[in-house]
Design an enzyme around this catalytic site. Structure first.
Site, PDB file in Angstrom:
ATOM      1  N   GLU A  79       0.524  -1.218  -0.147  1.00 21.71           N
ATOM      2  CA  GLU A  79      -0.049   0.038   0.327  1.00 21.71           C
ATOM      3  C   GLU A  79       1.199   1.551   0.199  1.00 21.71           C
ATOM      4  O   GLU A  79       2.387   1.412   0.680  1.00 21.71           O
ATOM      5  CB  GLU A  79      -0.804  -0.376   1.163  1.00 21.71           C
ATOM      6  N   CYS A 142      -7.969  -1.818   8.178  1.00 19.96           N
ATOM      7  CA  CYS A 142      -6.894  -1.982   7.330  1.00 19.96           C
ATOM      8  C   CYS A 142      -6.331  -0.680   7.602  1.00 19.96           C
ATOM      9  O   CYS A 142      -5.216  -0.595   7.798  1.00 19.96           O
ATOM     10  CB  CYS A 142      -6.484  -2.823   6.051  1.00 19.96           C
ATOM     11  N   HIS A 166      -1.139  -5.781   2.047  1.00 19.52           N
ATOM     12  CA  HIS A 166      -2.444  -6.802   2.139  1.00 19.52           C
ATOM     13  C   HIS A 166      -1.754  -7.861   1.068  1.00 19.52           C
ATOM     14  O   HIS A 166      -1.383  -7.943   0.040  1.00 19.52           O
ATOM     15  CB  HIS A 166      -3.805  -6.012   1.151  1.00 19.52           C
TER      16      HIS A 166
END
Ligand code: PCA
Length: 204
Positions: A79, A142, A166
Site C-alpha cells: 500500500e 486495515c 495486503h
C-alpha cells in the site's frame, strides 16, 4: 533494534486470516541482533488504533509492517497511502459500521507509507511472489491501522518507518472456490526475505 509485524484476527465469514498465520511463527525471532515482535490485532475500528499506539510506544520499532487480508485481490499489494477515513458497509468484529468518519480529527487527510514500497515489491518478486503497488488500502479496518501506525509514529516522535501489505487469500481458504489465492508457504518466504532486506537497509 526491533521490528514490529502485525496481522489480524479472522473476520466476516472467513475461518482464518492469512495475515496472522503468515507472521505468527516469527514472533520472538532474533536475526542479526534484531528482535521481531508479531502481534495479532482485532478487526475493530475503535480498539485497533489504541493497541497500535501501545505497541509502538513500548516496542519502539525501527520498522512497523502491518499485514491484512484483501480477499479477492490477485497478488500481494504493497500500500502506498493511508487516508483519514472510516467508511464501511460491513460491521467490524465489535459490530460497528462507521460512515464517513475521520480516524483522527487532528490528523492530515492522508499519509504516504514511509517504507520504500518499490524496493519491497522487488524483494517479493525476487522470491517469485507476484506483488504490485496499491494506491488504496480501502476504508475498512486495515486502512485505519495503517493510518494509525503513521499517525502515532509521528505523534510519539518515533523514527519508525511504517508500511502496510495486503495479502490475497491463502490457497487453503479457497480450495472449493473460484477465487485468486497464493500459498501461505510462499508468502512466509517472502516475509522472511523482507525482514532481511529491512535489516540490511538499516545497516546501510
Ligand atoms: N482485512 C480487512 C481488515 C482485517 C483484514 O485482514 C481490511 O482489508 O480492511
Amino acid at each position: 533494534m526491533n521490528i514490529l509485524l502485525t496481522g489480524f484476527e479472522k473476520f466476516g465469514k472467513e475461518k482464518m486470516n492469512p495475515s496472522w498465520d503468515a507472521i505468527k511463527d516469527l514472533d520472538g525471532a532474533v536475526i542479526n541482533n534484531v528482535r521481531i515482535f508479531c502481534r495479532q490485532l482485532p478487526v475493530s475500528f475503535k480498539r485497533a488504533p489504541t493497541i497500535v499506539k501501545e505497541l509502538l510506544r513500548s516496542i519502539r520499532p525501527r520498522f512497523y509492517i502491518a499485514f491484512g487480508l484483501a480477499g479477492g485481490r490477485n497478488t500481494v499489494t504493497v500500500e502506498r497511502v493511508a487516508i483519514n477515513i472510516m467508511d464501511s458497509t460491513k460491521p467490524d468484529n465489535d459490530n460497528y459500521t462507521p460512515k464517513d468518519e475521520t480516524i483522527f480529527e487532528d490528523g492530515p487527510a492522508a499519509y504516504f507509507a514511509t517504507v520504500p514500497i518499490k524496493d519491497i515489491i522487488k524483494v517479493l518478486r525476487g522470491k517469485r511472489i507476484p506483488a504490485i503497488i496499491s494506491n488504496s488500502a480501502g476504508t475498512y479496518v486495515c486502512n485505519t491501522v495503517f493510518y494509525s501506525g503513521l499517525y502515532y509514529a509521528n505523534k510519539l516522535g518515533l523514527e519508525t518507518k511504517v508500511g502496510f501489505i495486503h495479502l490475497p487469500y491463502d490457497t487453503a481458504q479457497v480450495l472449493d472456490k473460484d477465487k485468486p489465492s497464493l500459498p501461505l508457504s510462499l508468502i512466509k518466504n517472502g516475509i522472511v526475505e523482507l525482514i532481511n532486506f529491512l535489516i540490511e537497509m538499516k545497516n546501510r
